[in-house]
Design an enzyme around this catalytic site. Structure first.
Site, PDB file in Angstrom:
ATOM      1  N   LYS A   9       0.540  -0.916  -0.425  1.00 40.64           N
ATOM      2  CA  LYS A   9      -0.292   0.685   0.322  1.00 40.64           C
ATOM      3  C   LYS A   9       1.234   1.246   0.394  1.00 40.64           C
ATOM      4  O   LYS A   9       2.078   1.305   0.292  1.00 40.64           O
ATOM      5  CB  LYS A   9      -0.969   0.088   1.330  1.00 40.64           C
ATOM      6  CG  LYS A   9      -1.471  -1.443   1.156  1.00 40.64           C
ATOM      7  CD  LYS A   9      -3.084  -1.233   2.359  1.00 40.64           C
ATOM      8  CE  LYS A   9      -3.968  -2.069   2.645  1.00 40.64           C
ATOM      9  NZ  LYS A   9      -5.110  -1.943   3.482  1.00 40.64           N
ATOM     10  N   TYR A  49     -11.590  -1.829  -3.869  1.00 47.72           N
ATOM     11  CA  TYR A  49     -12.480  -1.950  -2.666  1.00 47.72           C
ATOM     12  C   TYR A  49     -14.515  -1.458  -2.227  1.00 47.72           C
ATOM     13  O   TYR A  49     -14.940  -1.452  -1.756  1.00 47.72           O
ATOM     14  CB  TYR A  49     -12.016  -0.992  -1.167  1.00 47.72           C
ATOM     15  CG  TYR A  49     -10.705  -1.331  -0.759  1.00 47.72           C
ATOM     16  CD1 TYR A  49     -10.721  -2.810   0.094  1.00 47.72           C
ATOM     17  CD2 TYR A  49      -9.537  -0.527  -0.907  1.00 47.72           C
ATOM     18  CE1 TYR A  49      -9.488  -2.752   0.664  1.00 47.72           C
ATOM     19  CE2 TYR A  49      -8.231  -0.535  -0.589  1.00 47.72           C
ATOM     20  CZ  TYR A  49      -8.358  -1.903  -0.154  1.00 47.72           C
ATOM     21  OH  TYR A  49      -7.278  -3.104   0.771  1.00 47.72           O
ATOM     22  N   ARG A  85      -2.037 -13.973   4.104  1.00 47.19           N
ATOM     23  CA  ARG A  85      -2.540 -14.144   5.044  1.00 47.19           C
ATOM     24  C   ARG A  85      -1.589 -13.600   6.814  1.00 47.19           C
ATOM     25  O   ARG A  85      -2.024 -12.576   7.448  1.00 47.19           O
ATOM     26  CB  ARG A  85      -4.138 -13.895   5.211  1.00 47.19           C
ATOM     27  CG  ARG A  85      -5.089 -13.309   3.818  1.00 47.19           C
ATOM     28  CD  ARG A  85      -5.841 -13.106   4.358  1.00 47.19           C
ATOM     29  NE  ARG A  85      -6.742 -12.547   5.300  1.00 47.19           N
ATOM     30  CZ  ARG A  85      -7.114 -11.176   4.985  1.00 47.19           C
ATOM     31  NH1 ARG A  85      -7.131 -10.462   3.600  1.00 47.19           N
ATOM     32  NH2 ARG A  85      -7.688 -10.570   6.493  1.00 47.19           N
ATOM     33  N   THR A  91      -5.593  -6.813  10.887  1.00 50.44           N
ATOM     34  CA  THR A  91      -6.183  -5.999   9.934  1.00 50.44           C
ATOM     35  C   THR A  91      -5.630  -4.491  10.772  1.00 50.44           C
ATOM     36  O   THR A  91      -4.723  -3.699  10.577  1.00 50.44           O
ATOM     37  CB  THR A  91      -7.370  -5.854  10.279  1.00 50.44           C
ATOM     38  OG1 THR A  91      -8.235  -7.219   8.744  1.00 50.44           O
ATOM     39  CG2 THR A  91      -7.688  -4.791   9.257  1.00 50.44           C
ATOM     40  N   ARG A 102       2.210  -6.451   9.242  1.00 59.76           N
ATOM     41  CA  ARG A 102       1.558  -5.498   9.927  1.00 59.76           C
ATOM     42  C   ARG A 102       2.505  -4.897  11.164  1.00 59.76           C
ATOM     43  O   ARG A 102       2.574  -4.257  11.287  1.00 59.76           O
ATOM     44  CB  ARG A 102       0.168  -6.066   9.651  1.00 59.76           C
ATOM     45  CG  ARG A 102      -0.419  -6.052   7.718  1.00 59.76           C
ATOM     46  CD  ARG A 102      -1.516  -6.468   8.387  1.00 59.76           C
ATOM     47  NE  ARG A 102      -2.560  -5.973   7.141  1.00 59.76           N
ATOM     48  CZ  ARG A 102      -3.590  -6.253   6.792  1.00 59.76           C
ATOM     49  NH1 ARG A 102      -4.333  -7.299   7.629  1.00 59.76           N
ATOM     50  NH2 ARG A 102      -4.444  -5.987   5.286  1.00 59.76           N
ATOM     51  N   ASN A 112      -2.102  -0.023   7.103  1.00 62.51           N
ATOM     52  CA  ASN A 112      -1.288  -1.106   7.547  1.00 62.51           C
ATOM     53  C   ASN A 112      -0.553  -2.098   6.175  1.00 62.51           C
ATOM     54  O   ASN A 112      -0.531  -2.587   6.630  1.00 62.51           O
ATOM     55  CB  ASN A 112      -2.847  -2.330   8.166  1.00 62.51           C
ATOM     56  CG  ASN A 112      -3.649  -2.536   6.831  1.00 62.51           C
ATOM     57  OD1 ASN A 112      -3.294  -2.064   5.742  1.00 62.51           O
ATOM     58  ND2 ASN A 112      -4.794  -3.078   6.814  1.00 62.51           N
ATOM     59  N   HIS A 115      -2.075  -5.535   1.835  1.00 58.87           N
ATOM     60  CA  HIS A 115      -3.536  -6.231   0.934  1.00 58.87           C
ATOM     61  C   HIS A 115      -2.853  -7.630   0.355  1.00 58.87           C
ATOM     62  O   HIS A 115      -1.911  -7.810   0.161  1.00 58.87           O
ATOM     63  CB  HIS A 115      -4.063  -4.746   0.221  1.00 58.87           C
ATOM     64  CG  HIS A 115      -5.256  -5.919  -0.647  1.00 58.87           C
ATOM     65  ND1 HIS A 115      -6.783  -5.559   0.002  1.00 58.87           N
ATOM     66  CD2 HIS A 115      -5.598  -6.812  -1.221  1.00 58.87           C
ATOM     67  CE1 HIS A 115      -7.252  -7.259  -0.405  1.00 58.87           C
ATOM     68  NE2 HIS A 115      -6.551  -7.665  -1.788  1.00 58.87           N
ATOM     69  N   GLU A 126      -9.927  -9.821  -7.976  1.00 59.95           N
ATOM     70  CA  GLU A 126      -8.552  -9.004  -7.882  1.00 59.95           C
ATOM     71  C   GLU A 126      -7.608  -9.111  -8.686  1.00 59.95           C
ATOM     72  O   GLU A 126      -7.173  -8.003  -9.222  1.00 59.95           O
ATOM     73  CB  GLU A 126      -8.008  -8.965  -6.687  1.00 59.95           C
ATOM     74  CG  GLU A 126      -9.338  -8.932  -5.288  1.00 59.95           C
ATOM     75  CD  GLU A 126      -8.734  -8.633  -3.981  1.00 59.95           C
ATOM     76  OE1 GLU A 126      -9.444  -8.633  -2.774  1.00 59.95           O
ATOM     77  OE2 GLU A 126      -7.792  -9.209  -3.305  1.00 59.95           O
TER      78      GLU A 126
END
Ligand code: IDP
Ligand code: MG
Length: 139
Positions: A9, A49, A85, A91, A102, A112, A115, A126
């Site tokens: 990000k 999003y 993940r 998150t 993160r 954070n 993604h 995506e």
């Protein structure tokens, strides 16, 4: 084998951790099949999003995601979706496990760093949002 979409990000790019993120992916057998740096418009971030459009943080999140360049990647590996993940962490970085991306680099629940797709269905959508078939390099 699964494919998943990863994004470093704008905060991750600004803080200079693109390489650190890629290093952790590669060290965990997630192969990079495609990678590019883009700067999304507000509308493109809203499209990405769209599932969150009713959430209170939608406007702020899409402002943030269009605030600077991001690095988007297609990753492939065994169970790539849950394994990536796990590497990202929760998150909210305060709840993320030790040693996760993160936990190590995020500064905010919104900012954070990364993604990752949350299911095979969303991963396909995506990946198709950012890459065409010619840009994905099986290896
Ligand atoms: P995820 O990125 O861990 O899958 P989601 O719930 O899908 O989390 O939320 C998408 C993104 O929206 C998060 O990564 C974060 O940047 C932002 N976000 C999620 N929850 C909040 C919140 O409560 N406040 C502000 N931003 C949030
Ligand atoms: Mg999500």
């Amino acid at each position: 084998m699964q494919r998943t979409l990863s994004i470093v990000k704008p905060d991750g790019v600004a803080r200079g951790v693109i390489g650190e993120v890629v290093k952790r992916l590669e060290a965990n057998d997630l192969k990079v099949l495609a990678m590019k740096m883009i700067h999304m418009t507000k509308a493109q971030a809203e499209g990405f999003y769209a599932v969150h459009r009713e959430r209170p943080f939608f406007h702020s999140l899409t402002d943030f995601m269009s605030s600077g360049p991001v690095v988007v990647m297609v990753l492939e590996g065994e169970n790539a979706i849950p394994r990536y993940r796990e590497l990202m962490g929760a998150t909210d970085f305060k709840a993320a496990a030790e040693g996760t991306i993160r936990r190590d680099f995020a500064t905010d629940i919104e900012k954070n760093i990364v993604h990752g797709s949350d299911s095979a269905e969303t991963a396909a959508i995506e990946i198709g949002y950012f890459f065409n078939a010619f840009e994905i390099n099986p290896r």
